[in-house]
Motif scaffolding. Structure first.
Motif, PDB file in Angstrom:
ATOM      1  N   PRO A  28      -5.271  -6.477  -6.409  1.00  0.00           N
ATOM      2  CA  PRO A  28      -4.857  -5.148  -6.831  1.00  0.00           C
ATOM      3  C   PRO A  28      -5.974  -4.100  -6.721  1.00  0.00           C
ATOM      4  N   LEU A  29      -7.223  -4.518  -6.917  1.00  0.00           N
ATOM      5  CA  LEU A  29      -8.340  -3.577  -6.752  1.00  0.00           C
ATOM      6  C   LEU A  29      -8.430  -3.102  -5.314  1.00  0.00           C
ATOM      7  N   ILE A  30      -8.197  -3.989  -4.354  1.00  0.00           N
ATOM      8  CA  ILE A  30      -8.224  -3.599  -2.939  1.00  0.00           C
ATOM      9  C   ILE A  30      -7.136  -2.567  -2.669  1.00  0.00           C
ATOM     10  N   TYR A  31      -5.921  -2.828  -3.146  1.00  0.00           N
ATOM     11  CA  TYR A  31      -4.828  -1.875  -2.954  1.00  0.00           C
ATOM     12  C   TYR A  31      -5.126  -0.527  -3.610  1.00  0.00           C
ATOM     13  N   ALA A  32      -5.609  -0.558  -4.836  1.00  0.00           N
ATOM     14  CA  ALA A  32      -5.932   0.681  -5.551  1.00  0.00           C
ATOM     15  C   ALA A  32      -7.035   1.453  -4.823  1.00  0.00           C
ATOM     16  N   SER A  33      -8.007   0.755  -4.278  1.00  0.00           N
ATOM     17  CA  SER A  33      -9.104   1.409  -3.552  1.00  0.00           C
ATOM     18  C   SER A  33      -8.593   2.118  -2.299  1.00  0.00           C
ATOM     19  N   ILE A  34      -7.687   1.474  -1.580  1.00  0.00           N
ATOM     20  CA  ILE A  34      -7.109   2.104  -0.384  1.00  0.00           C
ATOM     21  C   ILE A  34      -6.336   3.350  -0.770  1.00  0.00           C
ATOM     22  N   VAL A  35      -5.548   3.258  -1.833  1.00  0.00           N
ATOM     23  CA  VAL A  35      -4.789   4.422  -2.301  1.00  0.00           C
ATOM     24  C   VAL A  35      -5.742   5.537  -2.736  1.00  0.00           C
ATOM     25  N   LYS A  36      -6.813   5.181  -3.410  1.00  0.00           N
ATOM     26  CA  LYS A  36      -7.797   6.185  -3.850  1.00  0.00           C
ATOM     27  C   LYS A  36      -8.374   6.930  -2.653  1.00  0.00           C
ATOM     28  N   ILE A  37      -8.659   6.211  -1.575  1.00  0.00           N
ATOM     29  CA  ILE A  37      -9.199   6.832  -0.363  1.00  0.00           C
ATOM     30  C   ILE A  37      -8.177   7.765   0.283  1.00  0.00           C
ATOM     31  N   LEU A  38      -6.923   7.349   0.311  1.00  0.00           N
ATOM     32  CA  LEU A  38      -5.868   8.111   0.989  1.00  0.00           C
ATOM     33  C   LEU A  38      -5.308   9.268   0.171  1.00  0.00           C
ATOM     34  N   CYS A  39      -5.447   9.192  -1.130  1.00  0.00           N
ATOM     35  CA  CYS A  39      -4.786  10.141  -2.022  1.00  0.00           C
ATOM     36  C   CYS A  39      -5.411  11.539  -1.953  1.00  0.00           C
ATOM     37  N   PRO A  40      -4.561  12.569  -1.841  1.00  0.00           N
ATOM     38  CA  PRO A  40      -5.093  13.931  -1.793  1.00  0.00           C
ATOM     39  C   PRO A  40      -5.608  14.434  -3.145  1.00  0.00           C
ATOM     40  N   HIS A  41      -5.179  13.825  -4.244  1.00  0.00           N
ATOM     41  CA  HIS A  41      -5.706  14.221  -5.555  1.00  0.00           C
ATOM     42  C   HIS A  41      -6.592  13.104  -6.097  1.00  0.00           C
ATOM     43  N   LYS A  42      -7.403  13.431  -7.082  1.00  0.00           N
ATOM     44  CA  LYS A  42      -8.372  12.477  -7.617  1.00  0.00           C
ATOM     45  C   LYS A  42      -7.670  11.366  -8.391  1.00  0.00           C
ATOM     46  N   VAL A  43      -7.978  10.133  -8.017  1.00  0.00           N
ATOM     47  CA  VAL A  43      -7.450   8.953  -8.692  1.00  0.00           C
ATOM     48  C   VAL A  43      -8.631   8.124  -9.160  1.00  0.00           C
ATOM     49  N   VAL A  52       0.851  -1.199   0.000  1.00  0.00           N
ATOM     50  CA  VAL A  52       0.000   0.000   0.000  1.00  0.00           C
ATOM     51  C   VAL A  52       0.883   1.244   0.000  1.00  0.00           C
ATOM     52  N   VAL A  53       1.880   1.250   0.844  1.00  0.00           N
ATOM     53  CA  VAL A  53       2.787   2.397   0.946  1.00  0.00           C
ATOM     54  C   VAL A  53       3.541   2.603  -0.368  1.00  0.00           C
ATOM     55  N   LYS A  54       4.026   1.513  -0.981  1.00  0.00           N
ATOM     56  CA  LYS A  54       4.739   1.617  -2.267  1.00  0.00           C
ATOM     57  C   LYS A  54       3.842   2.218  -3.344  1.00  0.00           C
ATOM     58  N   LEU A  55       2.633   1.676  -3.452  1.00  0.00           N
ATOM     59  CA  LEU A  55       1.709   2.162  -4.479  1.00  0.00           C
ATOM     60  C   LEU A  55       1.331   3.617  -4.221  1.00  0.00           C
ATOM     61  N   PHE A  56       1.032   3.947  -2.980  1.00  0.00           N
ATOM     62  CA  PHE A  56       0.687   5.324  -2.622  1.00  0.00           C
ATOM     63  C   PHE A  56       1.830   6.274  -2.965  1.00  0.00           C
ATOM     64  N   SER A  57       3.056   5.869  -2.645  1.00  0.00           N
ATOM     65  CA  SER A  57       4.232   6.714  -2.927  1.00  0.00           C
ATOM     66  C   SER A  57       4.397   6.965  -4.422  1.00  0.00           C
ATOM     67  N   ILE A  58       4.215   5.930  -5.219  1.00  0.00           N
ATOM     68  CA  ILE A  58       4.335   6.083  -6.677  1.00  0.00           C
ATOM     69  C   ILE A  58       3.242   7.002  -7.212  1.00  0.00           C
ATOM     70  N   VAL A  59       2.023   6.820  -6.743  1.00  0.00           N
ATOM     71  CA  VAL A  59       0.899   7.647  -7.204  1.00  0.00           C
ATOM     72  C   VAL A  59       1.145   9.115  -6.874  1.00  0.00           C
ATOM     73  N   ILE A  60       1.591   9.392  -5.663  1.00  0.00           N
ATOM     74  CA  ILE A  60       1.870  10.776  -5.248  1.00  0.00           C
ATOM     75  C   ILE A  60       3.055  11.349  -6.014  1.00  0.00           C
ATOM     76  N   ARG A  61       4.160  10.606  -6.025  1.00  0.00           N
ATOM     77  CA  ARG A  61       5.395  11.100  -6.655  1.00  0.00           C
ATOM     78  C   ARG A  61       5.211  11.410  -8.135  1.00  0.00           C
ATOM     79  N   ASP A  62       4.505  10.526  -8.842  1.00  0.00           N
ATOM     80  CA  ASP A  62       4.372  10.677 -10.287  1.00  0.00           C
ATOM     81  C   ASP A  62       3.063  11.336 -10.714  1.00  0.00           C
ATOM     82  N   GLY A  63       2.237  11.731  -9.759  1.00  0.00           N
ATOM     83  CA  GLY A  63       0.981  12.393 -10.090  1.00  0.00           C
ATOM     84  C   GLY A  63       0.030  11.504 -10.885  1.00  0.00           C
ATOM     85  N   ILE A  64       0.031  10.228 -10.580  1.00  0.00           N
ATOM     86  CA  ILE A  64      -0.809   9.269 -11.312  1.00  0.00           C
ATOM     87  C   ILE A  64      -2.279   9.528 -11.006  1.00  0.00           C
TER      88      ILE A  64
END
Length: 86
Positions: A39-54, A17-29
């Motif tokens: 993978p859907l579970i991981y992506a969903s958690i990142v979507k909830i935590l992410c400050p920008h729209k994913v 989760v931390v790896k995916l979140f870091s990549i999403v934030i760093r690269d503006g994904i």
């Protein structure tokens, strides 16, 4: 489109989760495409935590796994709600 493999293995990993979140934030994904429930579970958690729209696009290849384990049916019902397209 760059594809990234995070070496997903069986079971839940907070480190993943931390790896995916870091990549999403760093690269503006802004879009994550998943193919399985894990993978859907991981992506969903990142979507909830992410400050920008994913957005999440989830591809279902088979529903055979739903017959094998009741919890997967529950996971599908919960986490497919976070997908923007299925």
């Amino acid at each position: 489109v760059e594809v990234r493999d995070l070496n997903y293995t069986k079971g839940f990993s907070f480190i993943l989760v931390v790896k995916l979140f870091s990549i999403v934030i760093r690269d503006g994904i802004s879009l994550i495409h998943t193919h399985e429930i894990g993978p859907l579970i991981y992506a969903s958690i990142v979507k909830i935590l992410c400050p920008h729209k994913v957005k999440i696009i989830h591809t279902v290849h088979s529903l055979v796994h739903l017959d094998k384990c009741k919890k997967y049916t529950t996971y599908e019902k919960i986490f497919c709600r976070f997908a923007d397209r299925i």
